[in-house]
Enzyme design. Structure first.
Site, mmCIF file in Angstrom:
data_model
loop_
_atom_site.group_PDB
_atom_site.id
_atom_site.type_symbol
_atom_site.label_atom_id
_atom_site.label_comp_id
_atom_site.label_asym_id
_atom_site.label_seq_id
_atom_site.Cartn_x
_atom_site.Cartn_y
_atom_site.Cartn_z
ATOM 1 N N HIS A 173 0.815 -1.113 0.085
ATOM 2 C CA HIS A 173 -0.055 0.135 0.092
ATOM 3 C C HIS A 173 0.675 1.216 0.020
ATOM 4 C CE1 HIS A 173 -3.793 2.301 1.210
ATOM 5 N NE2 HIS A 173 -2.716 3.172 1.768
ATOM 6 N N GLU A 174 1.908 1.216 0.830
ATOM 7 C CA GLU A 174 2.730 2.463 1.023
ATOM 8 C C GLU A 174 3.441 2.744 -0.250
ATOM 9 O OE1 GLU A 174 2.189 4.723 3.073
ATOM 10 O OE2 GLU A 174 0.736 3.698 4.333
ATOM 11 N N HIS A 225 1.535 4.391 -3.167
ATOM 12 C CA HIS A 225 1.273 5.730 -2.866
ATOM 13 C C HIS A 225 2.574 6.351 -3.620
ATOM 14 C CE1 HIS A 225 -2.332 6.325 -0.636
ATOM 15 N NE2 HIS A 225 -1.774 5.781 0.486
ATOM 16 N N GLU A 266 -6.420 6.510 -2.032
ATOM 17 C CA GLU A 266 -6.341 5.171 -0.840
ATOM 18 C C GLU A 266 -6.623 4.007 -1.690
ATOM 19 O OE1 GLU A 266 -5.291 4.939 1.970
ATOM 20 O OE2 GLU A 266 -4.427 7.054 2.176
HETATM 21 ZN ZN LIG Z 1 -2.653 5.226 2.233
#
Ligand SMILES: [Zn+2]
Length: 272
Positions: free
Chosen positions: A136-137, A140, A197
């Protein structure tokens, strides 16, 4: 009135000229500060952060952070190469550090600079849970979400900063730190948008699957995360999307992530 028009024209031109393409979505995104300027700043800020915090080295947990981080980075490279983005990670200088801090948090700065706080490890539990967080990170960072977030706030303040978007400017360095969540205080960091997100969840799920981790573990991770209740960490538990919709979305995407991983010869997926 006339000068106002000139300013608007200049800003419009600046935004128009300062776009980057998100390789994962094909969308044009705002990038007021080019990566050639952003990455050196990120590397510098990262080193400073490490020097001001307690970095844990040589423990089983620290080794796990490096191992899982490397696997996610390799998965990203494989995916990008296979999808016509050879060289996208050329300027990345991946680094994975575990920092002694009870905050339930992790982040990845531009250019692949990762920090995992010890406070998140009881929730990630095993490698697959950590792979869900790092997927997830890293997503981004790959999709330049921080860059867009910073550009948006720069644009809001452009009256104050003029057209000087140089990061050497202290005010902009503050925006940089806000955009990338350096420091662990809740509320200091600008939140990612709901669409960012969801994008990070989607890309992250694919990356963890290509790295050989069962994407179903991301669903389990978010269940544990939401059981945390009020203790919302700055990045991972931002209020949007709600935990329920996030978990439902991830569940629905699991088969697609596994299918994508199979294209890379990954047929078995590690449980947590
Ligand atoms: Zn996030």
């Amino acid at each position: 009135m006339k000068s106002k028009n000139v300013i608007i024209t200049v800003i419009t031109t600046l935004v128009f000229l300062s776009c980057a393409t998100n390789p994962f979505t094909g969308k044009q995104t705002m990038a007021l500060v080019p990566n050639s300027q952003l990455f050196p700043t990120a590397f510098q800020q990262y080193d400073q952060f490490l020097s001001e915090n307690k970095v844990i080295k040589g423990t089983a947990d620290a080794e796990m952070v490096k191992r899982v981080g490397q696997k996610i980075a390799v998965a990203a490279e494989r995916w990008l190469n296979a999808n016509g983005h050879v060289g996208y990670l050329n300027d990345y200088k991946w680094e994975y550090n575990l920092v002694d801090d009870k905050a339930v948090n992790a982040w990845c700065m531009p250019g692949g600079k990762i920090v995992v706080y010890t406070g998140i490890l009881p929730i990630t539990k095993g490698e697959a849970g950590l792979a869900a967080v790092l997927g997830h990170e890293v997503s981004h960072a790959l999709a330049n979400h921080g860059q867009q977030r910073m550009s948006a706030s720069m644009l809001q303040q452009i009256g104050a900063v003029g057209l000087n978007v140089a990061l050497q400017d202290n005010k902009n360095l503050g925006l940089f730190n806000q955009a990338y969540g350096i420091g662990s205080q809740v509320g200091v960091m600008l939140p990612f948008s709901r669409s960012h997100e969801t994008e990070a969840d989607t890309i992250g799920l694919t990356l963890m699957a290509i790295a050989g981790y069962n994407p179903e573990e991301a669903v389990e991770l978010w269940k544990r995360m939401s059981a945390q209740g009020g203790q919302a960490p700055p990045e991972l538990l931002s209020t949007h999307p709600s935990n329920e919709s996030r978990i439902a979305n991830l569940k629905a995407l699991v088969p697609k992530a596994k299918e994508e991983a199979r294209k890379f010869g990954v047929t078995s997926f590690k449980q947590n």
